[in-house]
Design an enzyme around this catalytic site. Structure first.
Site, PDB file in Angstrom:
ATOM      1  N   SER A 156       7.663  -5.878   5.795  1.00 52.46           N
ATOM      2  CA  SER A 156       7.131  -4.617   6.306  1.00 52.46           C
ATOM      3  C   SER A 156       7.360  -4.506   7.807  1.00 52.46           C
ATOM      4  O   SER A 156       7.512  -5.512   8.514  1.00 52.46           O
ATOM      5  CB  SER A 156       5.638  -4.507   5.999  1.00 52.46           C
ATOM      6  OG  SER A 156       4.907  -5.461   6.758  1.00 52.46           O
ATOM      7  N   CYS A 203      13.894  -2.859  -0.427  1.00 48.16           N
ATOM      8  CA  CYS A 203      14.003  -2.103   0.825  1.00 48.16           C
ATOM      9  C   CYS A 203      15.010  -0.968   0.735  1.00 48.16           C
ATOM     10  O   CYS A 203      14.896   0.021   1.450  1.00 48.16           O
ATOM     11  CB  CYS A 203      14.366  -3.040   1.977  1.00 48.16           C
ATOM     12  SG  CYS A 203      15.955  -3.882   1.796  1.00 48.16           S
ATOM     13  N   GLU A 257       6.162   4.453   3.269  1.00 47.96           N
ATOM     14  CA  GLU A 257       6.964   3.688   2.313  1.00 47.96           C
ATOM     15  C   GLU A 257       6.046   3.267   1.167  1.00 47.96           C
ATOM     16  O   GLU A 257       5.131   2.471   1.358  1.00 47.96           O
ATOM     17  CB  GLU A 257       7.592   2.464   2.972  1.00 47.96           C
ATOM     18  CG  GLU A 257       8.446   1.658   2.012  1.00 47.96           C
ATOM     19  CD  GLU A 257       9.027   0.395   2.648  1.00 47.96           C
ATOM     20  OE1 GLU A 257      10.050  -0.084   2.157  1.00 47.96           O
ATOM     21  OE2 GLU A 257       8.439  -0.101   3.629  1.00 47.96           O
TER      22      GLU A 257
END
Length: 298
Positions: free
Chosen positions: A29, A84, A186
């Protein structure tokens, strides 16, 4: 020597501070990526830290929609969206292309087979923890509460024989606004949302750049010059034109993000391994040492 050490923040800090560790590479992250990079640099280490992402696919009116829909099934729902490079936002340029793309996606999503990774027939598995499952469900709740159109609801998904799995089915939102939480954050789950764009396509890129993440962007169009113009305007590390954004990177190509998606050098490419090597220059006066210059050079 490759050694796997399981641990928490205490273990990570030990690596970041230990004098025998000279280089650090991280993927995770954005807040933790920044922590890793700053702490490693503070202790004199070479550091690379890849952070989060919010990857977009821009679909132009001339796009091949079958190709686009097939690419999205892998890019949005592969690995249950827990990677990702996952595509979470489709920017459809024009209502007509958005409507047509939705019609292509709906039957594909309905046919998607959920199941454990141990079964070859499974096309999408569970999320990694019950806590993360609940977090993704909360995002779906948020999108619905903020007024996005929920076309496919993955909440309450079950798989026969696996009652305790962390299941969230493939989810599809339409009419998503760039001000909504599901757009800004996200999610890291199988939640795809469609933003309808009626203005200048180049302004789409400005909107994407303003979000701050800069890992990848996809472009679906039959016009090469348009693809190149959009690609060059995007502040991202990797651009994929008319293809799935997952699995498109090879070791000889640099991979990484800009802005919130990465700090330090990119992974891959010809310079990547040099980050983990200590270059040394040795200069010798061969006359004073009584050596042979030709032999030394050889």
């Amino acid at each position: 020597v490759f050694n796997v050490v399981n641990g928490d923040k205490k273990s990570v800090d030990a690596l970041l501070e230990h004098p025998d560790v000279h280089a650090v590479s991280f993927v995770g992250s954005t807040p933790i990526a920044r922590y890793i990079y700053e702490r490693a640099c503070a202790h004199g280490k070479r550091a690379q830290a890849l952070g989060g992402a919010k990857n977009h696919l821009v679909v132009m009116p001339d796009a091949d929609l079958d190709l686009t829909a097939d690419a999205l099934m892998g890019a949005a729902y592969g690995a249950a969206g827990e990677r990702c490079m996952a595509i979470s936002v489709v920017v459809a340029v024009g209502d007509q292309i958005a409507d047509a793309l939705v019609q292509k996606l709906l039957p594909r999503i309905a046919a998607l087979k959920m199941g454990p990774g141990s079964e070859r027939s499974s096309e999408m598995g569970p999320l990694i923890t019950p806590q993360h499952r609940d977090k993704v469900v909360d995002y779906i709740n948020s999108g619905e509460a903020e007024g996005a159109t929920l076309l496919v609801d993955g909440r309450g998904c079950t798989v026969d024989g696996y009652p305790d799995g962390n299941w969230v089915g493939a989810t599809l939102f339409d009419h998503v606004s760039p001000t909504m939480k599901i757009y800004l954050d996200e999610i890291f789950g199988p939640v795809l949302h469609i933003v309808r764009w009626s203005g200048d396509p180049m302004a789409v890129i400005e909107q994407i750049n303003a979000l701050g993440y800069g890992l990848t962007i996809g472009i679906q169009t039959r016009i090469d010059s348009r693809a190149q113009a959009l690609a060059r305007a995007a502040h991202v590390g990797n651009v994929y034109v008319n293809r799935n954004q997952i699995g498109a990177v090879v070791g000889v190509q640099p991979f990484g993000g800009e802005g919130l998606s990465g700090t330090g050098p990119k992974a891959g490419g010809p310079h990547y391994l040099a980050r983990f090597c200590a270059e040394q220059t040795i200069t010798i006066n061969t006359t004073a040492a009584g050596g042979n210059a030709a032999l030394l050079a050889g």
